[in-house]
Scaffold this motif. Structure first.
Motif, mmCIF file in Angstrom:
data_model
loop_
_atom_site.group_PDB
_atom_site.id
_atom_site.type_symbol
_atom_site.label_atom_id
_atom_site.label_comp_id
_atom_site.label_asym_id
_atom_site.label_seq_id
_atom_site.Cartn_x
_atom_site.Cartn_y
_atom_site.Cartn_z
ATOM 1 N N VAL A 45 0.746 -1.150 -0.059
ATOM 2 C CA VAL A 45 -0.020 -0.102 0.128
ATOM 3 C C VAL A 45 0.919 1.344 -0.007
ATOM 4 C CG1 VAL A 45 -1.769 1.217 1.495
ATOM 5 C CG2 VAL A 45 -2.022 -1.067 1.005
ATOM 6 N N ILE A 46 2.143 1.196 0.688
ATOM 7 C CA ILE A 46 2.872 2.379 0.705
ATOM 8 C C ILE A 46 3.902 2.480 -0.573
ATOM 9 C CG2 ILE A 46 4.734 3.292 1.929
ATOM 10 C CD1 ILE A 46 3.570 1.854 4.558
ATOM 11 N N MET A 47 4.165 1.731 -1.071
ATOM 12 C CA MET A 47 5.086 1.453 -2.105
ATOM 13 C C MET A 47 4.875 2.548 -3.394
ATOM 14 S SD MET A 47 6.884 -2.154 -2.468
ATOM 15 C CE MET A 47 7.751 -2.690 -1.068
ATOM 16 N N PRO A 48 3.502 2.621 -3.689
ATOM 17 C CA PRO A 48 3.438 3.526 -4.866
ATOM 18 C C PRO A 48 3.715 4.902 -4.344
ATOM 19 C CG PRO A 48 1.329 2.162 -4.468
ATOM 20 C CD PRO A 48 2.176 1.933 -3.476
ATOM 21 N N MET A 49 3.857 5.405 -3.147
ATOM 22 C CA MET A 49 4.497 6.918 -2.849
ATOM 23 C C MET A 49 5.677 6.833 -3.306
ATOM 24 S SD MET A 49 3.022 8.025 0.870
ATOM 25 C CE MET A 49 3.629 6.514 1.660
ATOM 26 N N PHE A 50 6.526 5.697 -3.488
ATOM 27 C CA PHE A 50 7.981 5.853 -4.042
ATOM 28 C C PHE A 50 8.069 6.067 -5.332
ATOM 29 C CE2 PHE A 50 9.159 2.625 -0.226
ATOM 30 C CZ PHE A 50 9.099 3.600 0.620
ATOM 31 N N GLY A 51 7.037 5.460 -6.114
ATOM 32 C CA GLY A 51 6.955 5.822 -7.397
ATOM 33 C C GLY A 51 6.638 7.260 -7.859
ATOM 34 N N LEU A 52 5.693 7.835 -7.020
ATOM 35 C CA LEU A 52 5.607 9.338 -7.091
ATOM 36 C C LEU A 52 6.776 10.258 -6.860
ATOM 37 C CD1 LEU A 52 2.088 9.545 -5.595
ATOM 38 C CD2 LEU A 52 2.572 9.760 -7.951
ATOM 39 N N ILE A 138 8.990 9.225 4.984
ATOM 40 C CA ILE A 138 8.140 8.614 3.905
ATOM 41 C C ILE A 138 8.993 7.335 3.364
ATOM 42 C CG2 ILE A 138 6.954 8.745 1.490
ATOM 43 C CD1 ILE A 138 6.546 11.582 2.327
ATOM 44 N N LEU A 139 10.159 7.688 3.202
ATOM 45 C CA LEU A 139 11.246 6.704 2.477
ATOM 46 C C LEU A 139 11.399 5.468 3.497
ATOM 47 C CD1 LEU A 139 13.757 8.787 1.015
ATOM 48 C CD2 LEU A 139 12.050 7.745 -0.336
ATOM 49 N N VAL A 140 11.177 5.605 4.662
ATOM 50 C CA VAL A 140 11.573 4.547 5.646
ATOM 51 C C VAL A 140 10.077 4.178 6.551
ATOM 52 C CG1 VAL A 140 13.915 5.075 6.017
ATOM 53 C CG2 VAL A 140 12.251 5.827 7.637
ATOM 54 N N LEU A 141 9.156 4.719 6.129
ATOM 55 C CA LEU A 141 7.867 4.344 6.469
ATOM 56 C C LEU A 141 7.525 2.644 6.526
ATOM 57 C CD1 LEU A 141 5.208 5.497 7.900
ATOM 58 C CD2 LEU A 141 4.174 5.626 5.610
ATOM 59 N N PRO A 142 7.735 2.122 5.413
ATOM 60 C CA PRO A 142 7.758 0.760 5.673
ATOM 61 C C PRO A 142 8.173 -0.075 6.489
ATOM 62 C CG PRO A 142 7.798 1.530 3.302
ATOM 63 C CD PRO A 142 8.297 2.640 4.113
ATOM 64 N N GLN A 143 9.421 0.174 6.856
ATOM 65 C CA GLN A 143 10.488 -0.094 7.968
ATOM 66 C C GLN A 143 9.974 0.359 9.427
ATOM 67 O OE1 GLN A 143 11.723 1.315 5.223
ATOM 68 N NE2 GLN A 143 12.815 -0.170 4.046
ATOM 69 N N THR A 144 9.527 1.468 9.420
ATOM 70 C CA THR A 144 9.160 1.911 10.590
ATOM 71 C C THR A 144 7.971 1.053 11.157
ATOM 72 O OG1 THR A 144 10.256 4.089 10.416
ATOM 73 C CG2 THR A 144 8.400 3.870 11.909
ATOM 74 N N ILE A 145 7.040 0.968 10.373
ATOM 75 C CA ILE A 145 5.790 0.283 10.419
ATOM 76 C C ILE A 145 6.037 -1.301 10.791
ATOM 77 C CG2 ILE A 145 3.501 -0.808 9.527
ATOM 78 C CD1 ILE A 145 3.360 2.150 8.137
ATOM 79 N N LEU A 146 7.058 -1.706 10.052
ATOM 80 C CA LEU A 146 7.331 -3.239 10.116
ATOM 81 C C LEU A 146 7.833 -3.300 11.533
ATOM 82 C CD1 LEU A 146 7.721 -6.105 9.018
ATOM 83 C CD2 LEU A 146 10.117 -5.390 8.090
#
Length: 183
Positions: A45-52, A138-146
């Motif tokens: 869900v978060i990864m599309p932000m990286f594309g933007l 934003i860039l580390v949001l997936p790891q922070t949530i994980l």
């Protein structure tokens, strides 16, 4: 899975140092699988932000450490580092100490601090520029949530479960990246 998700969200809102009393391996395996799926979906869900971010020219995602590793090392080495070494090393640093904070006054902030630090450490995967630093949350949001998810399973089931969840999570994304090389 909805029950596990609701339990996880409630825990993340108010983390406490309480183990799950149900020690049945079937129960734990089911919760583990739910958490793995939740972790993967969260990242997806978060990864599309990286594309933007990349398409706007703010950060070059091809300058990511994993991209560089893929070009420098054999896949077996990358798999070992990402699926065995990193989960073991990082869980010992960021999740093992959680159970040392017996006082609820200290446990809650420690839980959040370790999750955020876990996320922030992963900013080193990027070439550090002013844009990367500004976009770090934003860039580390997936790891922070994980980090929060791993903290949850670590406290509830034990350190070996957080290592295993971390390893399976990394394995999923490494194998996806290996598969994309075949196309």
């Amino acid at each position: 899975m909805r029950e596990t998700f609701n339990e996880l969200i409630a825990y993340l809102k108010n983390p406490v140092l309480v183990q799950d009393e149900n020690t049945d391996n079937g129960y734990r395996a089911k919760k583990f699988l739910h958490l793995l799926i939740i972790s993967i979906i969260t990242s997806a869900v978060i990864m599309p932000m990286f594309g933007l971010i990349e398409s706007s020219g703010l950060v070059d995602m091809n300058q990511h450490a994993m991209e560089e590793m893929m070009n420098q090392f054999p896949k077996a080495v990358i798999f070992f580092l990402a699926v065995v070494f990193a989960p073991l090393f990082e869980e010992l640093i960021f999740r093992a100490p959680l159970t040392l904070f017996h006082n609820p006054t200290y446990f809650r902030p420690a839980f959040y601090i370790f999750a955020v630090l876990f996320g922030l450490v992963h900013i080193t995967n990027f070439t550090l520029t002013s844009n990367v630093l500004l976009l770090a949350p934003i860039l580390v949001l997936p790891q922070t949530i994980l980090g929060g998810y791993l903290g949850f399973i670590r406290v509830r089931f034990g350190l070996q479960w957080s290592i295993l969840l971390h390893a399976c999570y990394n394995a999923f994304f490494i194998l996806i990246s290996f598969a994309s090389d075949l196309v």
